[in-house]
Each structure stands twice: as C-alpha cells, then as structure tokens.
Design a protein around this motif. Sequence first.
Motif, PDB file in Angstrom:
ATOM      1  N   UNK A 215      40.729  40.493  42.455  1.00 27.93           N
ATOM      2  CA  UNK A 215      39.963  41.334  43.519  1.00 27.93           C
ATOM      3  C   UNK A 215      40.637  42.748  43.506  1.00 27.93           C
ATOM      4  N   UNK A 216      41.968  42.774  43.337  1.00 31.54           N
ATOM      5  CA  UNK A 216      42.547  44.037  43.716  1.00 31.54           C
ATOM      6  C   UNK A 216      42.553  44.859  42.280  1.00 31.54           C
ATOM      7  N   UNK A 217      42.460  44.177  41.086  1.00 30.25           N
ATOM      8  CA  UNK A 217      42.187  44.872  40.060  1.00 30.25           C
ATOM      9  C   UNK A 217      40.631  45.433  40.034  1.00 30.25           C
ATOM     10  N   UNK A 218      39.744  44.589  40.365  1.00 27.50           N
ATOM     11  CA  UNK A 218      38.230  45.055  40.233  1.00 27.50           C
ATOM     12  C   UNK A 218      37.883  46.250  41.128  1.00 27.50           C
ATOM     13  N   UNK A 219      38.600  45.959  42.482  1.00 25.06           N
ATOM     14  CA  UNK A 219      38.606  46.814  43.412  1.00 25.06           C
ATOM     15  C   UNK A 219      39.052  48.361  42.885  1.00 25.06           C
ATOM     16  N   UNK A 220      40.227  48.254  42.215  1.00 27.83           N
ATOM     17  CA  UNK A 220      40.841  49.600  41.707  1.00 27.83           C
ATOM     18  C   UNK A 220      40.145  50.278  40.618  1.00 27.83           C
TER      19      UNK A 220
ATOM     20  N   UNK B 170      27.517  49.465  47.481  1.00 27.89           N
ATOM     21  CA  UNK B 170      26.326  48.782  46.931  1.00 27.89           C
ATOM     22  C   UNK B 170      26.564  47.980  45.658  1.00 27.89           C
ATOM     23  N   UNK B 171      27.378  48.466  44.830  1.00 25.70           N
ATOM     24  CA  UNK B 171      27.835  47.769  43.541  1.00 25.70           C
ATOM     25  C   UNK B 171      28.620  46.463  44.026  1.00 25.70           C
TER      26      UNK B 171
ATOM     27  N   UNK C 231      31.238  39.119  42.022  1.00 31.93           N
ATOM     28  CA  UNK C 231      32.366  39.828  43.000  1.00 31.93           C
ATOM     29  C   UNK C 231      32.117  39.040  44.087  1.00 31.93           C
ATOM     30  N   UNK C 232      30.793  39.032  44.692  1.00 35.37           N
ATOM     31  CA  UNK C 232      30.667  38.423  46.123  1.00 35.37           C
ATOM     32  C   UNK C 232      31.215  37.078  46.052  1.00 35.37           C
ATOM     33  N   UNK C 233      31.090  36.226  45.051  1.00 34.51           N
ATOM     34  CA  UNK C 233      31.636  34.808  44.885  1.00 34.51           C
ATOM     35  C   UNK C 233      32.983  34.804  45.234  1.00 34.51           C
ATOM     36  N   UNK C 234      33.654  35.736  44.262  1.00 31.47           N
ATOM     37  CA  UNK C 234      35.434  35.998  44.584  1.00 31.47           C
ATOM     38  C   UNK C 234      35.541  36.001  45.933  1.00 31.47           C
TER      39      UNK C 234
END
Length: 143
Positions: free
Chosen positions: A28-33, A64-65, A72-75
């Motif tokens: 999650x941190x990697x995706x957010x960054x 929105x993304x 992402x929402x499942x994570x």
Amino acid sequence: MNREMAQSLRGLGNALIKTYFHDWLPEKKRIDRYLEDVVLNSPLLKADRVQGGDHITPQERLLEIKEEHEGYQALVRNIERVEAFLDGLNDDERALVDLHYRQKKDPWEISRTLKKDKTDVLKNLFSIQKRLGCFWMGESEVA
C-alpha cells in the motif's frame, strides 16, 4: 472446536498477521507513493477538467483513482480488517504481536523481553492467531 479446526484458524491468523506487516502495508505504501508521484507531478492530469470547465485538482484525481481501483480497494479493506482486530487487543497482546511479527523475535526472546514464561508467550500468541482466524472467517470463537 476440534483440534484440526483450531490449528487451521491459528494458521490463518498467523498468515494474516505476517501478510499484513510484510506484504499489505509495504505494498500500500509503495502504491500510494507511486500514485502520488505520478498524479501530483503530472502536467497532463493538472489539465483535467470536469463538466462546466472547472479543473479537478490533482489531489481529487488521486482520490478518484484510488476509489475506482478494485485491487487497491480490496487491499485497503484487508488492511482495515486486520487493523480492526489488532485495535481490539490489549496492550500486552499488541506488544506480543509487535515483538513477534514486526521485530521478528522468537518466543524465547519475547519471554525474556516481557519477563514471562515461554509457555505463556506461546499460549498468548496462539490465542491471538486463533482469534484473528475466527474473526476473519466470521466465526465465533468456541474453546
């Protein structure tokens, strides 16, 4: 609850806590960054317009993304479920989870750190794992 079921639930709880700390949170941190870097620094996305001619701010587009991406929402939901369980633990249990899963200490080290018998450390750890397994599966914990 039979022994095999209890062991399965413990195994599930153990796997969930490990996955939470070592896979889900870092992912999650990697995706957010990544998304923040791409969206907040993109000149193309800064030009996005909504109906009526107003610009969508990069922060709104980022939100929105994240809201539209099912993976992402499942994570996020998985992280929130584990956190809801962990929030219900008492301070001693939280310390045990932190020492064992985040700091990767074995039960011997934990028993020395917490000044508790190794058998008690293992019982408490197994209890947490089993309770999380039950929580995750929507089962009530029966002795």
